[in-house]
Scaffold this active site. Structure first.
Site, PDB file in Angstrom:
ATOM      1  N   GLY A  11       0.832  -1.201   0.000  1.00 44.95           N
ATOM      2  CA  GLY A  11       0.000   0.000   0.000  1.00 44.95           C
ATOM      3  C   GLY A  11       0.864   1.248   0.000  1.00 44.95           C
ATOM      4  O   GLY A  11       0.585   2.200   0.737  1.00 44.95           O
ATOM      5  N   LYS A  45      -9.892  -4.976  12.473  1.00 45.93           N
ATOM      6  CA  LYS A  45      -8.467  -4.840  12.780  1.00 45.93           C
ATOM      7  C   LYS A  45      -8.091  -5.663  14.012  1.00 45.93           C
ATOM      8  O   LYS A  45      -7.012  -6.269  14.057  1.00 45.93           O
ATOM      9  CB  LYS A  45      -8.115  -3.368  12.989  1.00 45.93           C
ATOM     10  N   ARG A 102       1.678  -3.348  -8.774  1.00 45.72           N
ATOM     11  CA  ARG A 102       0.933  -4.227  -9.669  1.00 45.72           C
ATOM     12  C   ARG A 102       1.377  -4.039 -11.112  1.00 45.72           C
ATOM     13  O   ARG A 102       1.734  -2.936 -11.530  1.00 45.72           O
ATOM     14  CB  ARG A 102      -0.567  -3.944  -9.561  1.00 45.72           C
ATOM     15  N   ALA A 160      -2.168   7.501   1.502  1.00 46.91           N
ATOM     16  CA  ALA A 160      -1.887   8.715   2.280  1.00 46.91           C
ATOM     17  C   ALA A 160      -0.824   8.489   3.344  1.00 46.91           C
ATOM     18  O   ALA A 160      -0.050   9.394   3.662  1.00 46.91           O
ATOM     19  CB  ALA A 160      -3.178   9.223   2.927  1.00 46.91           C
ATOM     20  N   ILE A 161      -0.769   7.282   3.916  1.00 44.84           N
ATOM     21  CA  ILE A 161       0.242   6.956   4.922  1.00 44.84           C
ATOM     22  C   ILE A 161       1.402   6.179   4.316  1.00 44.84           C
ATOM     23  O   ILE A 161       2.567   6.413   4.643  1.00 44.84           O
ATOM     24  CB  ILE A 161      -0.388   6.136   6.068  1.00 44.84           C
ATOM     25  N   ARG A 193     -13.595   4.120  -5.363  1.00 45.72           N
ATOM     26  CA  ARG A 193     -14.136   4.260  -4.024  1.00 45.72           C
ATOM     27  C   ARG A 193     -14.209   5.735  -3.639  1.00 45.72           C
ATOM     28  O   ARG A 193     -13.481   6.567  -4.168  1.00 45.72           O
ATOM     29  CB  ARG A 193     -13.282   3.493  -3.006  1.00 45.72           C
TER      30      ARG A 193
END
Length: 318
Positions: A11, A144, A36, A15-16, A44
């Site tokens: 990821g 989580k 990828r 943003a992070i 989304r």
């Protein structure tokens, strides 16, 4: 002397994630990202419009120019995921809320690879084992927490990173709905405004994540980011803002009953944002004592890290 651990960020363009990549490079860790072969869908609705202007393509090019190792692969291709993980020591996942369950694929790949020294699951929010939140946030926190329990049951070495409130979600608009800069006329305050919250920039989350990744004392611990100068009530933050603009804002205090009603009636993303604000500003989910046997306070563990204070952050909007 052994070199620094090799770090894989999953990821990396979020943003992070991007800040974790940059912090890893800056710290001198050999840095890897999984990219990828074909772009994924991006239809989304985001919680907030990203303050980061770069496109994914620009970020990937920036990573490449910074010496980041790009590994071609896909989360849905188990073999490519195992291959990527076998090349590193630490895996950091920075997936968004819609991809929490996809971490089961990472856990399976880590188990097969058998070489990972540490896994950071996608947390980067309130402590999912210490909260009194309501849906739709509660549902995400429960997902989580389930991932935590699976990691522990599988015997995977871990670090959980709890950073509480990103400035991009909570501070750049003083936790107001449907605006993107701090207000200059009136402000809505949930509850009485006197509950402490913990605020941190996304860049500082990246820095502290890598500090924890390079810290053997953070093994199988939860790292809590509650920076002393950023551990403030919303009333204190509004006072800082008023002093900067030389004006007193008109304040409307909103009861918990009204907030809960608004959460139920609002659509996404406002219902989610309101539930986050409710969790921190009314329920005080950033206020707790840590257990030194299983927790680390980031400001104490990494006292030499310089961070952006709330006061400094607000200067850009004056």
């Amino acid at each position: 002397m052994a070199g620094k651990d090799r770090i894989l960020i999953l990821g990396p363009t979020g943003a992070i994630g991007r800040h974790i990549v940059w912090a890893s490079v800056k710290a001198g860790n050999p840095t890897f990202v999984l990219v990828r072969n074909t772009p994924g869908s991006n239809n989304r609705v985001n919680l907030v419009k990203a303050a980061n202007p770069e496109t994914k393509e620009e970020l990937i090019e920036s990573f490449k120019n910074s010496g980041v190792n790009l590994i071609q692969g896909d989360m849905n291709d188990h073999e490519s995921l195992v291959n990527a993980i076998k090349q590193v020591d630490v895996v950091i996942c920075a997936f968004g809320r819609l991809l929490i369950e996809d971490q089961l694929k990472i856990i399976a790949a880590i188990k097969e690879a058998g070489n990972v020294k540490r896994f950071f699951p996608s947390e980067f929010g309130l402590d999912v084992d210490r909260h009194d939140s309501v849906d739709p946030v509660r549902e995400v926190f429960e997902e989580k927490a389930r991932i935590r329990r699976i990691i522990e049951a599988e015997g995977i070495p871990y670090t959980y990173l709890c950073c509480h409130a990103f400035t991009g979600y909570f501070l750049r608009n003083l936790a107001q709905i449907d605006i993107t800069v701090p207000p200059r006329d009136k402000v809505f305050i949930l509850g009485d405004g006197n509950v402490k919250g913990a605020f941190v920039t996304e860049a500082d989350v990246g820095t502290l994540t890598i500090e924890a990744a390079n810290d053997p004392n953070a093994l199988n611990k939860t790292v809590h980011i509650r920076l002393p100068k950023n551990y403030l009530t919303i009333n204190e933050i509004i006072s800082l803002w008023e002093n900067k603009i030389g004006k007193t804002l008109e304040k409307t205090y909103v009861s918990e009953e009204k907030v809960l009603k608004d959460i139920k009636e609002a659509s996404f993303p406002n219902n989610y944002l309101l539930a986050l604000y409710h969790s921190q500003q009314i329920k005080g989910d950033a206020v707790y004592e840590i257990d030194t046997a299983k927790d680390l306070e980031a400001s104490e563990a990494y006292p030499n890290v310089e961070y952006t204070t709330v006061d400094e952050y607000l200067n850009q909007f004056v």
